[in-house]
Enzyme design. Sequence first.
Site, mmCIF file in Angstrom:
data_model
loop_
_atom_site.group_PDB
_atom_site.id
_atom_site.type_symbol
_atom_site.label_atom_id
_atom_site.label_comp_id
_atom_site.label_asym_id
_atom_site.label_seq_id
_atom_site.Cartn_x
_atom_site.Cartn_y
_atom_site.Cartn_z
ATOM 1 N N ASN A 32 0.834 -1.218 0.000
ATOM 2 C CA ASN A 32 0.000 0.000 0.000
ATOM 3 C C ASN A 32 0.868 1.267 0.000
ATOM 4 N N LEU A 33 2.178 1.108 -0.218
ATOM 5 C CA LEU A 33 3.152 2.224 -0.328
ATOM 6 C C LEU A 33 3.230 3.039 0.969
ATOM 7 N N THR A 35 5.272 2.765 3.600
ATOM 8 C CA THR A 35 6.592 3.200 4.079
ATOM 9 C C THR A 35 7.028 4.478 3.361
ATOM 10 N N THR A 144 11.501 -10.865 14.019
ATOM 11 C CA THR A 144 12.726 -10.120 14.295
ATOM 12 C C THR A 144 13.480 -10.760 15.458
ATOM 13 N N SER A 180 10.516 -2.472 22.149
ATOM 14 C CA SER A 180 9.715 -1.339 21.634
ATOM 15 C C SER A 180 8.332 -1.883 21.298
ATOM 16 N N TYR A 182 6.976 -1.742 18.488
ATOM 17 C CA TYR A 182 7.150 -2.464 17.213
ATOM 18 C C TYR A 182 7.598 -3.906 17.481
ATOM 19 N N HIS A 183 8.662 -4.058 18.298
ATOM 20 C CA HIS A 183 9.171 -5.405 18.539
ATOM 21 C C HIS A 183 8.109 -6.268 19.247
ATOM 22 N N LYS A 186 5.672 -7.875 16.911
ATOM 23 C CA LYS A 186 6.186 -9.110 16.293
ATOM 24 C C LYS A 186 6.003 -10.310 17.233
ATOM 25 N N THR A 253 26.679 8.062 14.731
ATOM 26 C CA THR A 253 25.729 8.172 15.851
ATOM 27 C C THR A 253 25.665 6.878 16.672
ATOM 28 N N GLU A 328 17.847 0.547 27.004
ATOM 29 C CA GLU A 328 18.617 -0.653 26.654
ATOM 30 C C GLU A 328 19.756 -0.819 27.669
HETATM 31 P P1 NAD Z 1 9.949 -1.665 4.651
HETATM 32 O O1 NAD Z 1 9.159 -0.722 5.474
HETATM 33 O O2 NAD Z 1 10.921 -1.128 3.682
HETATM 34 O O3 NAD Z 1 8.967 -2.668 3.874
HETATM 35 C C1 NAD Z 1 7.693 -3.037 4.354
HETATM 36 C C2 NAD Z 1 6.715 -2.850 3.215
HETATM 37 O O4 NAD Z 1 5.409 -3.237 3.654
HETATM 38 C C3 NAD Z 1 6.623 -1.378 2.781
HETATM 39 O O5 NAD Z 1 6.790 -1.245 1.396
HETATM 40 C C4 NAD Z 1 5.222 -0.954 3.240
HETATM 41 O O6 NAD Z 1 4.642 0.017 2.390
HETATM 42 C C5 NAD Z 1 4.467 -2.276 3.222
HETATM 43 N N1 NAD Z 1 3.315 -2.307 4.137
HETATM 44 C C6 NAD Z 1 3.265 -1.995 5.453
HETATM 45 N N2 NAD Z 1 2.014 -2.149 5.934
HETATM 46 C C7 NAD Z 1 1.266 -2.602 4.896
HETATM 47 C C8 NAD Z 1 -0.100 -2.937 4.763
HETATM 48 N N3 NAD Z 1 -0.964 -2.847 5.782
HETATM 49 N N4 NAD Z 1 -0.551 -3.356 3.550
HETATM 50 C C9 NAD Z 1 0.299 -3.455 2.481
HETATM 51 N N5 NAD Z 1 1.602 -3.122 2.553
HETATM 52 C C10 NAD Z 1 2.072 -2.698 3.761
HETATM 53 O O7 NAD Z 1 10.668 -2.670 5.664
HETATM 54 P P2 NAD Z 1 11.789 -3.773 5.360
HETATM 55 O O8 NAD Z 1 13.060 -3.281 5.914
HETATM 56 O O9 NAD Z 1 11.695 -4.213 3.963
HETATM 57 O O10 NAD Z 1 11.276 -4.918 6.313
HETATM 58 C C11 NAD Z 1 10.448 -5.961 5.844
HETATM 59 C C12 NAD Z 1 10.054 -6.837 7.024
HETATM 60 O O11 NAD Z 1 11.234 -7.379 7.616
HETATM 61 C C13 NAD Z 1 9.328 -6.087 8.126
HETATM 62 O O12 NAD Z 1 8.302 -6.901 8.632
HETATM 63 C C14 NAD Z 1 10.402 -5.846 9.169
HETATM 64 O O13 NAD Z 1 9.826 -5.760 10.440
HETATM 65 C C15 NAD Z 1 11.291 -7.057 9.005
HETATM 66 N N6 NAD Z 1 12.708 -6.876 9.358
HETATM 67 C C16 NAD Z 1 13.465 -5.905 8.771
HETATM 68 C C17 NAD Z 1 14.808 -5.775 9.075
HETATM 69 C C18 NAD Z 1 15.695 -4.712 8.478
HETATM 70 O O14 NAD Z 1 16.837 -4.539 8.931
HETATM 71 N N7 NAD Z 1 15.258 -3.985 7.460
HETATM 72 C C19 NAD Z 1 15.387 -6.678 9.993
HETATM 73 C C20 NAD Z 1 14.597 -7.668 10.570
HETATM 74 C C21 NAD Z 1 13.259 -7.759 10.249
HETATM 75 N N1 USQ Z 2 21.757 2.294 17.259
HETATM 76 C C1 USQ Z 2 22.867 3.104 17.415
HETATM 77 N N2 USQ Z 2 22.988 4.172 16.582
HETATM 78 C C2 USQ Z 2 22.095 4.450 15.592
HETATM 79 C C3 USQ Z 2 20.976 3.616 15.430
HETATM 80 C C4 USQ Z 2 20.830 2.539 16.291
HETATM 81 O O1 USQ Z 2 23.710 2.872 18.293
HETATM 82 O O2 USQ Z 2 22.291 5.442 14.877
HETATM 83 C C5 USQ Z 2 21.617 1.091 18.116
HETATM 84 C C6 USQ Z 2 20.272 0.962 18.811
HETATM 85 O O3 USQ Z 2 20.274 1.611 20.056
HETATM 86 C C7 USQ Z 2 20.134 -0.555 18.924
HETATM 87 C C8 USQ Z 2 20.890 -1.094 17.708
HETATM 88 O O4 USQ Z 2 21.715 -0.027 17.250
HETATM 89 O O5 USQ Z 2 20.791 -0.999 20.069
HETATM 90 C C9 USQ Z 2 19.996 -1.551 16.567
HETATM 91 O O6 USQ Z 2 19.154 -0.471 16.189
HETATM 92 P P1 USQ Z 2 18.597 -0.345 14.701
HETATM 93 O O7 USQ Z 2 17.875 0.968 14.594
HETATM 94 O O8 USQ Z 2 19.651 -0.653 13.719
HETATM 95 O O9 USQ Z 2 17.597 -1.576 14.656
HETATM 96 P P2 USQ Z 2 16.193 -1.823 15.347
HETATM 97 O O10 USQ Z 2 15.551 -0.593 15.848
HETATM 98 O O11 USQ Z 2 16.335 -2.950 16.308
HETATM 99 O O12 USQ Z 2 15.313 -2.301 14.113
HETATM 100 C C10 USQ Z 2 15.862 -2.856 12.920
HETATM 101 C C11 USQ Z 2 14.745 -2.893 11.885
HETATM 102 C C12 USQ Z 2 13.627 -3.797 12.409
HETATM 103 C C13 USQ Z 2 14.205 -5.159 12.754
HETATM 104 C C14 USQ Z 2 15.373 -5.056 13.727
HETATM 105 C C15 USQ Z 2 16.107 -6.361 13.941
HETATM 106 O O13 USQ Z 2 14.237 -1.577 11.657
HETATM 107 O O14 USQ Z 2 12.603 -3.899 11.419
HETATM 108 O O15 USQ Z 2 13.199 -5.934 13.333
HETATM 109 O O16 USQ Z 2 16.359 -4.158 13.157
HETATM 110 S S1 USQ Z 2 16.681 -6.515 15.613
HETATM 111 O O17 USQ Z 2 17.531 -5.341 15.905
HETATM 112 O O18 USQ Z 2 17.442 -7.736 15.720
HETATM 113 O O19 USQ Z 2 15.509 -6.499 16.452
#
Ligand code: NAD
Ligand code: USQ
Length: 386
Positions: A32-33, A35, A144, A180, A182-183, A186, A253, A328
């Site tokens: 649904n775009l 993000t 996650t 958080s 968010y977490h 999940k 940062t 944390e």
């Molecule tokens: P992202 O936000 O880039 O991609 C998620 C996509 O889902 C987006 O394009 C968004 O528009 C779409 N979306 C959200 N809600 C929706 C809805 N209700 N209907 C239709 N589309 C919807 O995130 P990402 O980094 O690609 O992450 C993908 C998945 O992996 C997420 O579930 C995230 O929690 C998980 N994840 C990401 C990371 C990371 O480091 N990026 C790490 C671990 C887990």
């Molecule tokens: N952190 C820094 N500096 C920064 C950003 C983050 O020190 O500029 C630290 C945070 O405090 C945290 C760690 O880095 O301790 C990870 O933070 P992050 O922002 O890289 O990741 P997080 O918020 O945990 O979320 C991301 C993705 C999420 C995914 C998660 C995997 O956005 O979708 O679920 O990574 S995990 O971290 O294993 O939960």
Amino acid sequence: MRVLILGMDGYLGWPLALRLLARGHEVAGIDNLYTRKAVEEVGSASALPIPSPEERVHAVRDIMGKDLDFIIGDITKYSVLNKAIRKFKPDTVVHFAEQRSAPYSMIDVKHANFTMRNNLSGTLNLIYAVKKANPKVHVVKMGTMGEYGTPNFDIPESAFVDAQIGGKSDRIVVPKWAGSWYHWSKVHDTNNLLFANKVWGITTTDIMQGPVYGTRTKEITDDRLFTRFDFDGVWGTVFNRYCVESVLGMPLTQYGKGGQTRAFLSLEDSMESLRLLIENRPNDGEYRVVNQFTEVYSVRELALIAKEVASKNGMSVEIGEVDNPRVEANEHYYKPVHDILPALGLKSPTRNIRDEMGVILKDLQKHKSRLAEYKDAIMPEVRWKD
Ligand code: NAD
Ligand code: USQ
């Protein structure tokens, strides 16, 4: 195989569509775009400009000679998801379509509620749509590593663990302690999926993934195929942020003393892991939990790597010490088990993080003026305790 990707427009969804098409699978996706809009909401944009969905589909046809069905729709609307599943008849549905930023979920009550509603109702709709259309569909759900927080035990690759409580033994769901809203969303998803597996036997792979870094995969060989790359204080993940900060000559940062440890992987390794899990489905009715990562670093170690690579690329950066906006621990034990993906053939890591950072820096340097435009969005503004 026919694979439906929920969240195909995202950082991971887009390169996965390319990987699966390159492997000869038939792919459709829904997004649904959201993000794109939510990153704008916090005054930022993807570091790499990304084309519209129509342009993406054309680029795939021109460059890869493949057809891709891109449905614009919201999976929290049951009818949208149900219709797509009935029409496309997938063997596998990969679920990425969630609000995925921890800081975004912590902004205020409105954003916390949105995160819970969006994430939990999308997953529940998926459970019901699969149960109704074809319970044999393999559900690949992206969870996650952060569901567990940072426990003082080795994080297993299993939904259940043997426990002794009050002198009695039982097999219980592995304890979670997320950091958080968010977490936590999940964690709640996992509980709902586990229950659906118990009641209806839905075949599930629940992936616990750490933060991903990188701009490229084997298929991203043309600028028109780039995936999004977030770097602001709400949407950027730590190593991707360090890369942008290096290009802009800002202090890295690192939050606090940088003692937080996470399980990382490159975008390429994330795609390869997903491919392996999709092409090697679990037994019918199985609930498979997989820890998806290749390297474990503290954010301080990552900052040292970033500083070293930036300097080799002629960029002089310092490691900053930003007051940690999150709640944390300063230091902690961290050891996730990692057996399933290597057993399926993942050679980890396939890319060296230093080489990969060199590639990221090159891609980002071409957009330095765009990064500078959004520089004000880099410092973290969302504080857990506010
Ligand atoms: P992202 O936000 O880039 O991609 C998620 C996509 O889902 C987006 O394009 C968004 O528009 C779409 N979306 C959200 N809600 C929706 C809805 N209700 N209907 C239709 N589309 C919807 O995130 P990402 O980094 O690609 O992450 C993908 C998945 O992996 C997420 O579930 C995230 O929690 C998980 N994840 C990401 C990371 C990371 O480091 N990026 C790490 C671990 C887990
Ligand atoms: N952190 C820094 N500096 C920064 C950003 C983050 O020190 O500029 C630290 C945070 O405090 C945290 C760690 O880095 O301790 C990870 O933070 P992050 O922002 O890289 O990741 P997080 O918020 O945990 O979320 C991301 C993705 C999420 C995914 C998660 C995997 O956005 O979708 O679920 O990574 S995990 O971290 O294993 O939960």
